[in-house]
Scaffold this motif. Sequence first.
Motif, PDB file in Angstrom:
ATOM      1  N   GLY A  59      74.897  -4.696  69.940  1.00  0.00           N
ATOM      2  CA  GLY A  59      73.527  -5.196  70.635  1.00  0.00           C
ATOM      3  C   GLY A  59      72.746  -4.382  71.300  1.00  0.00           C
ATOM      4  O   GLY A  59      71.567  -4.452  71.680  1.00  0.00           O
ATOM      5  N   VAL A  60      73.111  -2.869  71.254  1.00  0.00           N
ATOM      6  CA  VAL A  60      72.482  -1.951  72.163  1.00  0.00           C
ATOM      7  C   VAL A  60      71.120  -1.389  71.398  1.00  0.00           C
ATOM      8  O   VAL A  60      71.370  -1.148  70.046  1.00  0.00           O
ATOM      9  N   ILE A  61      69.920  -1.170  71.741  1.00  0.00           N
ATOM     10  CA  ILE A  61      68.918  -0.632  71.309  1.00  0.00           C
ATOM     11  C   ILE A  61      68.852   0.737  71.602  1.00  0.00           C
ATOM     12  O   ILE A  61      68.954   1.136  72.735  1.00  0.00           O
ATOM     13  N   CYS A  62      68.791   1.599  70.500  1.00  0.00           N
ATOM     14  CA  CYS A  62      68.783   3.177  70.747  1.00  0.00           C
ATOM     15  C   CYS A  62      67.728   3.830  70.367  1.00  0.00           C
ATOM     16  O   CYS A  62      66.986   3.506  69.247  1.00  0.00           O
ATOM     17  N   LEU A  63      67.161   4.648  71.362  1.00  0.00           N
ATOM     18  CA  LEU A  63      65.713   5.372  71.069  1.00  0.00           C
ATOM     19  C   LEU A  63      65.861   6.889  71.216  1.00  0.00           C
ATOM     20  O   LEU A  63      66.854   7.041  72.156  1.00  0.00           O
ATOM     21  N   ALA A  64      65.229   7.517  70.640  1.00  0.00           N
ATOM     22  CA  ALA A  64      65.145   8.968  70.897  1.00  0.00           C
ATOM     23  C   ALA A  64      63.918   9.691  70.507  1.00  0.00           C
ATOM     24  O   ALA A  64      63.129   9.346  70.072  1.00  0.00           O
ATOM     25  N   SER A  65      63.725  10.699  71.347  1.00  0.00           N
ATOM     26  CA  SER A  65      62.349  11.520  71.256  1.00  0.00           C
ATOM     27  C   SER A  65      62.450  12.123  69.804  1.00  0.00           C
ATOM     28  O   SER A  65      63.543  12.547  69.510  1.00  0.00           O
ATOM     29  N   VAL A  66      61.312  12.571  69.449  1.00  0.00           N
ATOM     30  CA  VAL A  66      61.416  13.123  68.140  1.00  0.00           C
ATOM     31  C   VAL A  66      60.917  14.628  68.184  1.00  0.00           C
ATOM     32  O   VAL A  66      61.056  15.405  67.165  1.00  0.00           O
ATOM     33  N   GLY A  67      60.703  14.959  69.351  1.00  0.00           N
ATOM     34  CA  GLY A  67      60.596  16.426  69.532  1.00  0.00           C
ATOM     35  C   GLY A  67      59.208  16.902  70.056  1.00  0.00           C
ATOM     36  O   GLY A  67      58.276  16.382  69.654  1.00  0.00           O
ATOM     37  N   ASN A  68      59.146  18.178  70.404  1.00  0.00           N
ATOM     38  CA  ASN A  68      57.559  18.868  70.755  1.00  0.00           C
ATOM     39  C   ASN A  68      57.388  19.952  70.207  1.00  0.00           C
ATOM     40  O   ASN A  68      56.725  20.822  70.593  1.00  0.00           O
ATOM     41  N   ALA A  69      57.831  20.059  68.894  1.00  0.00           N
ATOM     42  CA  ALA A  69      57.379  21.182  68.231  1.00  0.00           C
ATOM     43  C   ALA A  69      56.266  21.214  67.661  1.00  0.00           C
ATOM     44  O   ALA A  69      55.573  22.103  66.731  1.00  0.00           O
ATOM     45  N   GLY A  70      55.410  20.030  67.267  1.00  0.00           N
ATOM     46  CA  GLY A  70      54.140  20.026  66.869  1.00  0.00           C
ATOM     47  C   GLY A  70      54.103  19.915  65.104  1.00  0.00           C
ATOM     48  O   GLY A  70      53.290  20.445  64.468  1.00  0.00           O
ATOM     49  N   PHE A  98      51.621  18.136  70.549  1.00  0.00           N
ATOM     50  CA  PHE A  98      52.885  18.791  70.540  1.00  0.00           C
ATOM     51  C   PHE A  98      53.709  17.997  69.754  1.00  0.00           C
ATOM     52  O   PHE A  98      55.001  18.441  69.758  1.00  0.00           O
ATOM     53  N   THR A  99      53.489  16.626  69.633  1.00  0.00           N
ATOM     54  CA  THR A  99      54.670  15.858  69.313  1.00  0.00           C
ATOM     55  C   THR A  99      54.922  16.066  67.703  1.00  0.00           C
ATOM     56  O   THR A  99      54.068  16.414  66.876  1.00  0.00           O
ATOM     57  N   ASN A 100      56.392  16.191  67.402  1.00  0.00           N
ATOM     58  CA  ASN A 100      56.603  15.972  65.827  1.00  0.00           C
ATOM     59  C   ASN A 100      56.161  14.597  65.336  1.00  0.00           C
ATOM     60  O   ASN A 100      55.884  13.668  66.029  1.00  0.00           O
TER      61      ASN A 100
END
Length: 245
Positions: A59-70, A98-100
Amino acid sequence: ARSVTPKGRRGDGRPRGFEIEGGIDVAVEHGAKGINRSFSSAKVSAEMTHAIDYATAHGVICLASVGNAGRSALVFPAGYRNVMAIGSTSQSDLRSSFTNYGDHLVQFSAPGEALITLYPGGRYAAVSGTSFSTAVASGAAGLLAQLEPTMNQRLAGRYFDDGAVKLTDQLGNGRLNLYESLRTHAPVNVVPPDTTAPTVTLTNPLPGTAGTADIDVAHTALANGSPRAEQLSRRGCRPAARPPA
């Protein structure tokens, strides 16, 4: 909300795979409702996939950044099936430079430019990056979990999607709008009306004793659509004076 911070990086800030996976397990064991992963890699890890699947199964919500390579690129852990991938938007509600990006990667976006946050040395600093967008989204997920105890990855995605501002910048399902998500889905505590009949116990006169007494009853009636107070007299045959309407 309570924050759990398992360490999964070297002293220079670079992530170490086996410690990251162990950190996910520790977070789950400590009852975390959301896990924020603010890093990206082009490599797929079977061990991390297993750890994330273990978290979402609990039941855990997992989030992650998509990176900053643009660029439009698939990175991980944002690219895993059970992870909510977060991109960045500007103060003008446009895709950050900058966002992917790419609908194949990004699920949602959140503000990620010129945000004010804590900085070492007891100071504050303005920051930008998808790591900070993901922190914003993680806070939103935590609030949903606080309001809805059964909140999980699938349900959080649906709530976010229903409230998101739809953009055309290859940022998935749009920019998070927590207000709209809460307005649409937040549980409302409705207090049911009190239908219990009142009870009255006479202490004077005593039961079985005959007598006469005046009882004034106050109520509010409508006179030509406006409230009007009246007083009624019972048993004493003495009409009470009415106040002016």
